[in-house]
Write a protein that holds these residues in place. Structure first.
Motif, short mmCIF file in Angstrom:
data_model
loop_
_atom_site.label_atom_id
_atom_site.label_comp_id
_atom_site.label_asym_id
_atom_site.label_seq_id
_atom_site.Cartn_x
_atom_site.Cartn_y
_atom_site.Cartn_z
N THR A 183 0.85 -1.18 0.00
CA THR A 183 0.00 0.00 0.00
C THR A 183 0.89 1.24 0.00
OG1 THR A 183 -1.76 -1.11 1.24
CG2 THR A 183 -1.78 1.30 1.24
N ILE A 184 0.60 2.19 -0.89
CA ILE A 184 1.31 3.45 -0.94
C ILE A 184 0.31 4.57 -0.66
CG2 ILE A 184 2.72 5.03 -2.34
CD1 ILE A 184 3.44 2.61 -4.09
N ILE A 185 0.59 5.38 0.34
CA ILE A 185 -0.29 6.51 0.68
C ILE A 185 0.45 7.81 0.43
CG2 ILE A 185 -1.63 7.64 2.50
CD1 ILE A 185 -1.95 4.91 3.81
N PHE A 186 -0.11 8.66 -0.42
CA PHE A 186 0.44 9.98 -0.74
C PHE A 186 -0.32 11.01 0.08
CE2 PHE A 186 0.17 13.89 -3.26
CZ PHE A 186 1.50 14.15 -3.51
N GLU A 187 0.42 11.80 0.87
CA GLU A 187 -0.23 12.76 1.76
C GLU A 187 0.38 14.15 1.62
OE1 GLU A 187 -1.87 10.49 5.60
OE2 GLU A 187 0.31 10.61 5.54
N VAL A 188 -0.48 15.18 1.72
CA VAL A 188 -0.04 16.57 1.74
C VAL A 188 -0.56 17.22 3.01
CG1 VAL A 188 -0.17 18.81 0.60
CG2 VAL A 188 -0.03 16.72 -0.79
N PHE A 189 0.34 17.84 3.78
CA PHE A 189 -0.03 18.61 4.96
C PHE A 189 0.48 20.04 4.75
CE2 PHE A 189 0.60 14.24 6.44
CZ PHE A 189 -0.62 14.00 7.07
N THR A 190 -0.42 21.01 4.77
CA THR A 190 -0.02 22.39 4.46
C THR A 190 0.50 23.14 5.66
OG1 THR A 190 -2.28 23.21 4.81
CG2 THR A 190 -1.68 22.49 2.57
N ASN A 191 0.19 22.67 6.89
CA ASN A 191 0.68 23.36 8.08
C ASN A 191 0.78 22.37 9.24
OD1 ASN A 191 -1.99 23.23 9.43
ND2 ASN A 191 -2.59 24.74 7.86
N ASN A 192 1.35 22.83 10.35
CA ASN A 192 1.60 21.95 11.49
C ASN A 192 0.30 21.49 12.16
OD1 ASN A 192 3.45 20.60 13.27
ND2 ASN A 192 2.96 22.13 14.82
N ARG A 193 -0.72 22.36 12.16
CA ARG A 193 -1.99 21.98 12.77
C ARG A 193 -2.59 20.78 12.03
NH1 ARG A 193 -6.99 22.93 11.40
NH2 ARG A 193 -6.35 24.44 9.82
N GLU A 194 -2.61 20.84 10.70
CA GLU A 194 -3.11 19.71 9.90
C GLU A 194 -2.28 18.46 10.16
OE1 GLU A 194 -4.98 21.78 5.86
OE2 GLU A 194 -3.07 20.69 5.79
N PHE A 195 -0.96 18.65 10.26
CA PHE A 195 -0.07 17.51 10.45
C PHE A 195 -0.35 16.82 11.78
CE2 PHE A 195 3.98 15.90 12.21
CZ PHE A 195 4.26 14.92 11.28
N LYS A 196 -0.43 17.60 12.85
CA LYS A 196 -0.65 17.00 14.17
C LYS A 196 -2.01 16.30 14.26
CE LYS A 196 2.37 19.80 17.08
NZ LYS A 196 3.06 18.62 17.64
N LYS A 197 -2.98 16.81 13.53
CA LYS A 197 -4.31 16.22 13.54
C LYS A 197 -4.40 14.99 12.64
CE LYS A 197 -9.18 17.34 12.69
NZ LYS A 197 -10.13 18.39 12.26
N GLY A 198 -3.76 15.04 11.49
CA GLY A 198 -3.98 14.01 10.49
C GLY A 198 -2.88 12.99 10.28
N PHE A 199 -1.65 13.25 10.80
CA PHE A 199 -0.55 12.32 10.55
C PHE A 199 -0.66 11.12 11.48
CE2 PHE A 199 3.82 10.85 11.55
CZ PHE A 199 4.13 10.35 10.30
N LYS A 200 -0.85 9.96 10.89
CA LYS A 200 -0.93 8.72 11.65
C LYS A 200 -0.15 7.66 10.89
CE LYS A 200 -5.45 9.48 13.82
NZ LYS A 200 -5.62 10.87 13.33
N THR A 201 0.91 7.16 11.51
CA THR A 201 1.68 6.10 10.88
C THR A 201 1.72 4.89 11.79
OG1 THR A 201 3.80 5.55 9.82
CG2 THR A 201 3.91 6.86 11.84
N LYS A 202 1.89 3.72 11.19
CA LYS A 202 1.90 2.47 11.93
C LYS A 202 3.26 1.80 11.82
CE LYS A 202 -3.05 1.56 11.17
NZ LYS A 202 -4.04 0.60 10.63
N SER A 203 3.51 0.92 12.75
CA SER A 203 4.76 0.16 12.74
C SER A 203 4.88 -0.63 11.44
CB SER A 203 4.78 -0.80 13.93
OG SER A 203 5.92 -1.62 13.90
N GLY A 204 6.10 -0.69 10.91
CA GLY A 204 6.35 -1.46 9.70
C GLY A 204 6.25 -0.66 8.42
N GLU A 205 5.96 0.63 8.52
CA GLU A 205 5.88 1.47 7.33
C GLU A 205 7.23 2.12 7.03
OE1 GLU A 205 1.25 3.02 7.22
OE2 GLU A 205 2.81 4.36 7.97
#
Length: 571
Positions: free
Chosen positions: A500-522
């Motif tokens: 699985t490949i996930i392409f993500e864009v975060f425009t600011n730190n608030r979006e990043f802290k809210k939306g960035f979720k990574t799992k072990s093994g990635e």
């Protein structure tokens, strides 16, 4: 040994070698020799000869070896038998020629026949066939035992052989595919705990019995043998008792503090029912193992947590390669020869580049970086090539591959990555029957700096493929996909049975802290911007590939727009 004796520890960066080194220093020994692989290649006869003739070590702890779990042993059979045999022949012969007073060579329990009586005694050696999955490694270690015995008999050397069972302890390799059972389980339980999983699945019934020995006990036995008279040369060094995989799992679960269930996948094979060592020979000399399994696992897990904290977990997931003198010499020589140029398109978007080894296409590009998807057929290989002016990160999506540089060879599985600095010649070969899928991240995104060396397809002096080698009509027949960078938060997945490949864009730190979720093994790759830890240090920079375990529990932030790839392979 005297405190001033010159002592060479071969393999000092490994778990056993580092433990030997620490013990020697703690005991007051200071005249100790160590060399990294880049400083001394033990498989190179001339290098080993020069080292022994110059340094003249009096005592040697030969803990260097090419090691791995069942996956590695059964897949890279030629490498295991060749590299270990060459190292042993070189070191043992030079130790004889340069009059080393005493040497300890480390073998393994796999040297004993797979169906021999349990626990295995030293005299069972060569009384039957060994386990087939690890046969090349076992045969190389048997040859090491017999070299020691033969030199002792013919020349009167004091070459001793220590045969431990499954060693564990600090400075382990925790790669799930290539490590031994105990560190692999420890990491599984830890990751299940931090990700709040409700169960850990273990292959087989849990009934097989193995002997697990704490690394410090092996070191103690080694110093005991080195400093005392011995009547034999071959010694099993075990705990004197075994533990089932089920018992081991319970011990690890308790040490880690995992509160979920343990589930046994009985559809998976168990392996040999019992594999133990009879250590009565060394016990009669006065040595016995002292560390209980529960205490050893506690110490090992404590060390693991320290490695997590320092972001120093030893896995084979990501390798960083710098250019060597061979690269620089070849670049200087080749720069004087012209490379044929081919007509290039203004853009590589919506095109598939046809290659003699398969095909590739552009997945993403901005002014700083380009991401290419490559598919190689079985036994096909890219040319040995170099990009003089850009960094290249390779992420293997599926299958097994061999990555070669001018001074090293690496074996990769889906989810592994290699970061190649500027000016590193490299090639990648597909080992899987279904071929391999690969992402190549190039920074900056240029094609004019390409230098090719060996190329069985006749492209040695050619630059990157031109318009005539590109498909523009039937691109969907090549599973084509691409990503577009937007000025808003976006998450776009591409999913297959293998990855699985996930392409993500975060425009600011608030979006990043809210939306960035990574799992072990990635594997995470930055295509724009950087990720910072709680202390403001960069943990992921432009063009780098990094395993998520290195920052999964940290307080992360960004300072500017972040464009990110997250890659998960189903190994």
């Amino acid at each position: 040994m005297e405190k001033k004796s010159k002592i060479y520890v071969a393999g000092h960066n490994g778990m056993l070698g580092s433990a030997i080194l620490g013990k020697l220093y703690s005991e007051g020994y200071r005249n100790i020799l160590v060399r990294t692989h880049s400083q001394l290649d033990l498989s190179d006869q001339s290098q080993v000869k020069l080292f022994f003739e110059k340094e003249k070590p009096e005592y040697v702890f030969f803990a260097a070896a090419k090691v791995g779990g069942i996956f590695a042993n059964n897949t890279y059979r030629a490498d295991f038998i060749y590299e270990n045999t060459m190292m042993q022949c070189n070191v043992l012969h030079q130790a004889f020629l340069n009059e080393v007073k005493k040497l300890i060579f480390y073998s393994c329990a796999d040297i004993y026949p797979k169906n021999c009586p349990q626990p295995a005694k030293e005299e069972y050696l060569l009384t039957g066939p060994v386990e087939s999955t690890c046969e090349p490694f076992a045969v190389s270690k048997i040859s090491g035992v017999k070299i020691c015995e033969s030199y002792n008999r013919q020349y009167g050397t004091q070459f001793l052989v220590v045969v431990p069972p499954n060693i564990y302890g600090p400075n382990e390799n925790y790669d799930i595919m290539n490590s031994q059972v105990l560190p692999s389980l420890l990491r599984n339980f830890h990751e299940a705990k931090v990700s709040n999983q409700d169960k850990v699945i273990i292959w087989g019934t849990g009934r097989p019995v193995r002997d697990f020995i704490f690394v410090n006990d092996v070191v103690d036995a080694s110093l005991y043998l080195m400093n005392n008279k011995t009547g034999d040369f071959l010694y099993n060094v075990g705990t004197g008792k075994g533990s089932s995989i089920k018992e081991l799992a319970k011990v690890i679960k308790k040490a880690v503090g995992f509160t979920g269930d343990i589930v046994y996948d009985t559809a998976k094979p168990d392996g040999v029912a019992k594999k133990l060592l009879d250590s009565s020979r060394i016990n009669k000399l006065g040595w016995e193992c002292r560390t209980e399994l529960s205490r050893g696992v506690e110490l090992t897990y404590g060390s693991f947590l320290e490695q997590v904290k320092k972001k120093e977990i030893r896995t084979t997931g990501v390798s960083r390669v710098k250019s060597c003198q061979k690269d620089k010499k070849v670049i200087n020589a080749r720069s004087k020869k012209s490379t044929a140029s081919l007509t290039q398109p203004d853009s590589y978007s919506n095109k598939v580049v046809l290659k003699p080894w398969g095909y590739e296409f552009l997945v993403f590009e901005n002014e700083s970086i380009a991401v290419w998807f490559l598919h190689l057929g079985q036994d096909h290989s890219t040319s040995m090539h170099c990009h003089r002016n850009k960094k290249t990160s390779l992420v293997l999506l599926s299958g097994k591959a061999m990555n070669n540089t001018l001074d090293h060879r690496r074996y990769l599985k889906g989810g592994d990555a290699v970061i190649l600095e500027k000016g590193v010649f490299h090639s990648t070969k597909a080992l899987s029957k279904e071929g391999i899928d690969l992402l190549e991240i190039e920074s900056p995104p240029i094609k004019t700096d390409l230098l090719r060396l060996q190329d069985k397809y006749g492209r040695e002096y050619y630059g990157y493929e031109g318009i005539g080698e590109m498909e523009t009509i039937n691109i969907n027949g090549y599973n084509y996909f691409n990503f577009t960078e937007l000025e808003k938060h976006v998450s776009c997945p591409v999913e297959t049975d293998s990855y699985t490949i996930i392409f993500e864009v975060f425009t600011n730190n608030r979006e990043f802290k809210k939306g960035f979720k990574t799992k072990s093994g990635e594997i995470c790759v930055s295509l724009r911007g950087s990720i910072y830890d709680g202390k403001g240090n960069v943990v992921l920079s432009l063009g780098d590939a990094q395993k998520s375990e290195t920052f999964i529990n940290d307080v992360l932030s960004i300072k500017e727009k972040l464009v990110l790839l997250r890659i998960k392979s189903q190994v």
